[in-house]
Design an enzyme around this catalytic site. Structure first.
Site, mmCIF file in Angstrom:
data_model
loop_
_atom_site.group_PDB
_atom_site.id
_atom_site.type_symbol
_atom_site.label_atom_id
_atom_site.label_comp_id
_atom_site.label_asym_id
_atom_site.label_seq_id
_atom_site.Cartn_x
_atom_site.Cartn_y
_atom_site.Cartn_z
ATOM 1 N N PRO A 32 -31.068 31.201 43.191
ATOM 2 C CA PRO A 32 -29.871 30.845 42.416
ATOM 3 C C PRO A 32 -30.214 30.353 41.006
ATOM 4 C CG PRO A 32 -29.687 30.012 44.656
ATOM 5 C CD PRO A 32 -31.060 30.599 44.541
ATOM 6 N N THR A 88 -32.053 42.240 48.843
ATOM 7 C CA THR A 88 -31.728 43.503 49.529
ATOM 8 C C THR A 88 -32.410 43.513 50.899
ATOM 9 O OG1 THR A 88 -31.566 44.602 47.393
ATOM 10 C CG2 THR A 88 -31.849 46.023 49.316
ATOM 11 N N ILE A 100 -13.206 62.354 32.323
ATOM 12 C CA ILE A 100 -12.916 63.799 32.409
ATOM 13 C C ILE A 100 -11.983 64.095 33.585
ATOM 14 C CG2 ILE A 100 -14.000 66.049 32.926
ATOM 15 C CD1 ILE A 100 -16.282 65.213 31.014
ATOM 16 N N GLU A 126 -33.946 44.485 39.084
ATOM 17 C CA GLU A 126 -35.351 44.773 38.724
ATOM 18 C C GLU A 126 -35.591 44.555 37.229
ATOM 19 O OE1 GLU A 126 -37.248 47.922 40.869
ATOM 20 O OE2 GLU A 126 -35.806 47.716 42.498
HETATM 21 C C1 LIG Z 1 -27.164 44.325 44.471
HETATM 22 C C2 LIG Z 1 -28.327 43.476 44.073
HETATM 23 C C3 LIG Z 1 -29.549 43.653 44.706
HETATM 24 C C4 LIG Z 1 -30.644 42.856 44.358
HETATM 25 N N1 LIG Z 1 -31.818 42.965 45.068
HETATM 26 C C5 LIG Z 1 -32.812 42.063 44.852
HETATM 27 C C6 LIG Z 1 -33.964 42.033 45.708
HETATM 28 O O1 LIG Z 1 -34.113 42.834 46.641
HETATM 29 N N2 LIG Z 1 -34.897 41.079 45.483
HETATM 30 C C7 LIG Z 1 -34.779 40.162 44.476
HETATM 31 O O2 LIG Z 1 -35.672 39.321 44.349
HETATM 32 N N3 LIG Z 1 -33.708 40.179 43.639
HETATM 33 C C8 LIG Z 1 -32.716 41.089 43.816
HETATM 34 N N4 LIG Z 1 -31.602 41.089 43.010
HETATM 35 C C9 LIG Z 1 -31.510 40.114 41.919
HETATM 36 C C10 LIG Z 1 -31.597 40.746 40.533
HETATM 37 O O3 LIG Z 1 -32.899 41.210 40.286
HETATM 38 C C11 LIG Z 1 -31.117 39.700 39.530
HETATM 39 O O4 LIG Z 1 -29.711 39.600 39.702
HETATM 40 C C12 LIG Z 1 -31.458 40.052 38.103
HETATM 41 O O5 LIG Z 1 -32.844 39.958 37.891
HETATM 42 C C13 LIG Z 1 -30.764 39.151 37.080
HETATM 43 O O6 LIG Z 1 -30.830 37.811 37.439
HETATM 44 P P1 LIG Z 1 -29.466 36.949 37.429
HETATM 45 O O7 LIG Z 1 -28.481 37.692 38.227
HETATM 46 O O8 LIG Z 1 -29.793 35.565 37.838
HETATM 47 O O9 LIG Z 1 -28.983 36.976 35.928
HETATM 48 P P2 LIG Z 1 -29.440 35.992 34.749
HETATM 49 O O10 LIG Z 1 -30.910 35.936 34.651
HETATM 50 O O11 LIG Z 1 -28.691 34.715 34.880
HETATM 51 O O12 LIG Z 1 -28.877 36.780 33.480
HETATM 52 C C14 LIG Z 1 -27.497 36.751 33.122
HETATM 53 C C15 LIG Z 1 -27.343 37.526 31.814
HETATM 54 O O13 LIG Z 1 -28.123 36.883 30.799
HETATM 55 C C16 LIG Z 1 -29.047 37.800 30.244
HETATM 56 N N5 LIG Z 1 -30.281 37.075 29.918
HETATM 57 C C17 LIG Z 1 -30.979 36.204 30.679
HETATM 58 N N6 LIG Z 1 -32.045 35.741 30.032
HETATM 59 C C18 LIG Z 1 -32.045 36.339 28.826
HETATM 60 C C19 LIG Z 1 -32.898 36.305 27.690
HETATM 61 N N7 LIG Z 1 -33.999 35.551 27.669
HETATM 62 N N8 LIG Z 1 -32.576 37.077 26.635
HETATM 63 C C20 LIG Z 1 -31.482 37.852 26.621
HETATM 64 N N9 LIG Z 1 -30.625 37.940 27.669
HETATM 65 C C21 LIG Z 1 -30.918 37.200 28.749
HETATM 66 C C22 LIG Z 1 -29.281 38.841 31.333
HETATM 67 O O14 LIG Z 1 -29.748 40.064 30.782
HETATM 68 C C23 LIG Z 1 -27.888 38.966 31.919
HETATM 69 O O15 LIG Z 1 -27.107 39.800 31.118
HETATM 70 C C24 LIG Z 1 -30.508 41.894 43.315
HETATM 71 C C25 LIG Z 1 -29.288 41.744 42.671
HETATM 72 C C26 LIG Z 1 -28.198 42.496 43.040
HETATM 73 C C27 LIG Z 1 -26.872 42.250 42.358
#
Ligand SMILES: Cc1cc2nc3c(=O)[nH]c(=O)nc-3n(C[C@H](O)[C@H](O)[C@H](O)COP(=O)(O)OP(=O)(O)OC[C@H]3O[C@@H](n4cnc5c(N)ncnc54)[C@H](O)[C@@H]3O)c2cc1C
Length: 384
Positions: free
Chosen positions: A129, A159, A342, A368
């Site tokens: 989180p 996942t 489309i 990823e």
């Molecule tokens: C369907 C799904 C499957 C997933 N599967 C896996 C899995 O199998 N294993 C696993 O470990 N994780 C998994 N994830 C997690 C996923 O990799 C993360 O959601 C992702 O890395 C982004 O992290 P966050 O959601 O906390 O977003 P945040 O890191 O909070 O980012 C929020 C926004 O801020 C932007 N941001 C953050 N930091 C910066 C920065 N320094 N500069 C510019 N922009 C920034 C991001 O680009 C994004 O737009 C999954 C997520 C989903 C939704």
């Protein structure tokens, strides 16, 4: 540069295409609507040898080259990206890579081989989180005690978390002086204290399982530490490099499917007395789609080829892996959105698959490493 696939690669592509047409497409919409985990399709992938694609033969995988791997993923994703994400989180890409890259022979044989043989699932448990893009903020801990590590913490968005037999878990080992070393552990899912948590209700890839994973005093034998304490960051980064060409390939499959549906529809749909494809506005959208898909394809195939070269001689491919993931996922989102356009109002309904492609494409820009993080990574790479 030589752009022709060899006979074996063509055969894999055809096999995956046939599987998509015969097995995936007939059920893809229903699985998505019902948010139903695709157990039956996973078993069928296993039966035809299209599972655990990244695993070498000696540990029970098919031992194929990385370009064949991407060709297969691309074709299967024309049918259902949710299925492919489920399968790819496993031995196809994410979860086994830390072990393949940093584990001992004994660990690989003990853990990977039975999972492949028994068709079980593994999760890649990195995100928390408070630690998404910033994995330096991971708060899950592993405390060493009498030959075991005791893991505590909560992962999210994992996942396959609800169904995995093993979890590849990133946790900080607290040193005597209070400093932390990010490390990776293979955790048996049946260990007391491993608790699957809340399942997410998602916008897309709805047949895949995405859930929380809670670790409460989970005791892991020290022989399940991958590499050394402190190898976690390096293994996470290298794993994501290895996995990004596959995300690019899934995105490519989604884009291709959306384009094919839009092209067919534009020839059939008549407005103002002629098929809509006779309007330049539609033709230019189709032309952009075709061009961008082809450019994405070249980047994905190049990154896949470089991945094999990395295995052979350690050549770096971080930049090309990020190019492939970034560009192909942006193309998938744009192409799927234009495909809905489309098809007009019909594209916005669930009667047509372009609606599914559009909601499935979005996650490709997020997981990823978000596409903002890809751009950061590419910039750092070209400026160093
Ligand atoms: C369907 C799904 C499957 C997933 N599967 C896996 C899995 O199998 N294993 C696993 O470990 N994780 C998994 N994830 C997690 C996923 O990799 C993360 O959601 C992702 O890395 C982004 O992290 P966050 O959601 O906390 O977003 P945040 O890191 O909070 O980012 C929020 C926004 O801020 C932007 N941001 C953050 N930091 C910066 C920065 N320094 N500069 C510019 N922009 C920034 C991001 O680009 C994004 O737009 C999954 C997520 C989903 C939704």
């Amino acid at each position: 540069m030589y752009f022709v696939l060899n006979n074996e690669q063509e055969a894999f592509k055809k096999m995956a295409r046939d599987f998509t047409e015969n097995e995936i497409k007939p059920v893809a919409r229903e699985l998505d609507e019902n948010e139903e985990f695709p157990w039956e399709l996973l078993q069928k992938l296993e039966d035809v040898g299209l599972a655990n694609l990244g695993v070498p033969e000696q540990y029970g995988g098919p031992g194929i080259d990385s370009l064949s791997y991407s060709l297969i993923i691309e074709e299967l994703s024309r049918g259902c990206a949710g299925l492919v994400v489920t399968s790819s989180a496993n031995g196809n890409s994410l979860a086994f890579y830390p072990l393949l890259l940093g584990g001992t022979e004994e660990q690989k044989e003990r853990i990977i081989t039975p999972i492949c043989e028994e068709g079980k699932l593994v999760s890649f448990s990195l995100t928390e989180p408070g630690a998404g893009s910033d994995i330096g903020a991971i708060s899950t801990t592993a405390k060493k005690e009498n030959g075991e590590y005791i893991i505590n913490g909560t992962k999210c968005f994992i996942t396959n978390a609800s169904y995995a037999a093993y979890h590849t878990v990133f946790a900080n080992v607290i040193q005597n002086d209070g400093t932390k070393k990010l490390s990776v552990f293979m955790v048996d899912g049946s260990t007391p204290g491993v608790i699957p948590g809340k399942k997410e209700k998602k916008m897309g890839i709805r047949c895949s399982d995405t859930a929380e994973l809670i670790f409460e005093d989970v005791r892991v034998p020290e022989e399940n530490l991958i590499g050394n304490e402190g190898d976690g960051f390096k293994l996470a980064m290298k794993t994501l490099d290895m996995a990004r060409p596959s995300v690019g390939a899934i995105a490519l499959g989604i884009a291709q499917a959306a384009y094919e549906e839009a092209l067919t529809y534009s020839k059939d749909r008549v407005q103002f007395g002629r098929p809509i494809c006779e309007n330049q506005a539609i033709q230019f959208m189709l032309a952009d789609m075709a061009t961008e898909i082809e450019a994405a394809r070249l980047l994905v195939y190049q990154a896949s080829w470089l991945k094999d070269k990395y295995y052979e001689d350690g050549s770096p491919f971080t930049r090309q892996a990020a190019f492939a993931k970034l560009y192909a996922s942006d193309v998938a989102m744009k192409v799927a959105t234009d495909a809905v356009q489309i098809l007009g109002g019909y594209g916005y309904t669930r009667e047509f698959m372009v609606e599914k492609y559009m909601h499935d494409a979005k996650i490709m820009q997020i997981f990823e490493g978000t596409n903002q993080i890809q751009r950061q990574l590419i910039a750092a790479n070209i400026l160093k």
